[in-house]
Design a protein around this motif. Structure first.
Motif, mmCIF file in Angstrom:
data_model
loop_
_atom_site.group_PDB
_atom_site.id
_atom_site.type_symbol
_atom_site.label_atom_id
_atom_site.label_comp_id
_atom_site.label_asym_id
_atom_site.label_seq_id
_atom_site.Cartn_x
_atom_site.Cartn_y
_atom_site.Cartn_z
ATOM 1 N N ASP A 68 -40.275 -47.760 50.056
ATOM 2 C CA ASP A 68 -39.689 -49.028 50.473
ATOM 3 C C ASP A 68 -38.248 -48.737 50.873
ATOM 4 O O ASP A 68 -37.457 -48.261 50.051
ATOM 5 N N SER A 69 -37.904 -49.007 52.110
ATOM 6 C CA SER A 69 -36.571 -48.677 52.624
ATOM 7 C C SER A 69 -35.462 -49.468 51.944
ATOM 8 O O SER A 69 -34.295 -49.119 52.070
ATOM 9 N N ARG A 70 -35.818 -50.519 51.216
ATOM 10 C CA ARG A 70 -34.803 -51.319 50.532
ATOM 11 C C ARG A 70 -34.372 -50.736 49.197
ATOM 12 O O ARG A 70 -33.380 -51.177 48.627
ATOM 13 N N PRO B 281 -47.713 -45.024 45.295
ATOM 14 C CA PRO B 281 -48.939 -44.334 45.669
ATOM 15 C C PRO B 281 -48.734 -43.609 46.984
ATOM 16 O O PRO B 281 -48.035 -44.073 47.853
ATOM 17 N N ASP B 282 -49.331 -42.541 47.177
ATOM 18 C CA ASP B 282 -49.478 -41.848 48.460
ATOM 19 C C ASP B 282 -48.193 -41.660 49.257
ATOM 20 O O ASP B 282 -48.210 -41.661 50.473
ATOM 21 N N GLY B 283 -47.069 -41.545 48.611
ATOM 22 C CA GLY B 283 -45.826 -41.267 49.318
ATOM 23 C C GLY B 283 -45.197 -42.435 50.049
ATOM 24 O O GLY B 283 -44.254 -42.256 50.805
ATOM 25 N N ASN B 284 -45.715 -43.666 49.868
ATOM 26 C CA ASN B 284 -45.097 -44.826 50.514
ATOM 27 C C ASN B 284 -43.697 -45.037 49.944
ATOM 28 O O ASN B 284 -43.476 -44.883 48.754
ATOM 29 N N GLY C 71 -39.814 -48.420 39.473
ATOM 30 C CA GLY C 71 -41.265 -48.392 39.460
ATOM 31 C C GLY C 71 -41.823 -47.866 40.766
ATOM 32 O O GLY C 71 -41.082 -47.421 41.651
ATOM 33 N N GLY C 72 -43.126 -47.934 40.886
ATOM 34 C CA GLY C 72 -43.833 -47.467 42.061
ATOM 35 C C GLY C 72 -43.659 -48.396 43.254
ATOM 36 O O GLY C 72 -43.147 -49.509 43.151
ATOM 37 N N TYR C 73 -44.141 -47.929 44.396
ATOM 38 C CA TYR C 73 -43.987 -48.659 45.655
ATOM 39 C C TYR C 73 -44.475 -50.103 45.563
ATOM 40 O O TYR C 73 -43.760 -51.023 45.950
ATOM 41 N N GLY C 74 -45.684 -50.317 45.068
ATOM 42 C CA GLY C 74 -46.246 -51.670 45.020
ATOM 43 C C GLY C 74 -45.406 -52.622 44.189
ATOM 44 O O GLY C 74 -45.138 -53.756 44.588
#
Length: 155
Positions: A73-75, A68-71, A44-47
Motif C-alpha cells: 500500500d503506497s500510503r 500477501p503476495d508482495g502487495n 500489519g499485512g496489506y489487507g
C-alpha cells in the motif's frame, strides 16, 4: 514535536481474515479513543493496512513483509522489507521509511538506536548503532540463557 504528539503503531501481526474485521476495528477504535485518531497507527499485512486506511481508522501505517503476495500500500509510511536478518546472532527484520514523516519522535536522525534480540542458543543479545553513521558501537550477549527460546520453525 513532543512524543505526546507523535504516532504509536499498534500491531495486527497475523494474517487476518475478513471474519476478524470487527474485532480489529474495535481494537483500533479503542486505541483511538485513548490517544486520538491522529496518533493512531497500525502495523500489519496489506489487507489490514489498506482497509484501516480506507476506513479512516488509522492515520499512520507500517506494513509487514509477510502477507500477501508482495502487495504494497503506497500510503504506508513504513514498510518491513525483509525478515530473517542476523545481527550479532539475533534474528531481526529490516524496515524502510517511505515518507519524510514516518512518525519518528524527535527532529531527525541523531543518537543511538538499540537492537535487542535472542540468539538461537537462547542468549539475549544487544547492540547499539549510531543512527547517523550506521556504525555499530557495541554488541553484548548474555552469559545465561533466556527463559524463553525463540521459535525455530521455518517462516
Amino acid at each position: 514535536m513532543s512524543p505526546a504528539e507523535r504516532p504509536i503503531y499498534f500491531s495486527v501481526d497475523f494474517d487476518a481474515s475478513s471474519g476478524q474485521r470487527a474485532v480489529i476495528d474495535s481494537y483500533i477504535d479503542d486505541v483511538a479513543s485513548a490517544i486520538g485518531r491522529a496518533r493512531t497507527g497500525a502495523y500489519g499485512g496489506y489487507g489490514v493496512i489498506a482497509r484501516l486506511l480506507d476506513a479512516g481508522k488509522v492515520a499512520w501505517a507500517w506494513q509487514t513483509y509477510d502477507w500477501p503476495d508482495g502487495n504494497r500500500d503506497s500510503r504506508a509510511e513504513l514498510r518491513q522489507v525483509r525478515n530473517g536478518i542476523t545481527v550479532d546472532g539475533a534474528d531481526c527484520d529490516r524496515n524502510e521509511a517511505h515518507a519524510a514523516d514516518f512518525g519518528r519522535w524527535g527532529r531527525g536522525p541523531a543518537g543511538i538506536a538499540s537492537i535487542y534480540g535472542i540468539k538461537p542458543s537462547g542468549h539475549h543479545t544487544y547492540a547499539s548503532v549510531d543512527v547517523v553513521t550506521g556504525v555499530r558501537r557495541g554488541a553484548v550477549s548474555s552469559v545465561r540463557k533466556a527463559p524463553l527460546v525463540p521459535d525455530q520453525r521455518a517462516r
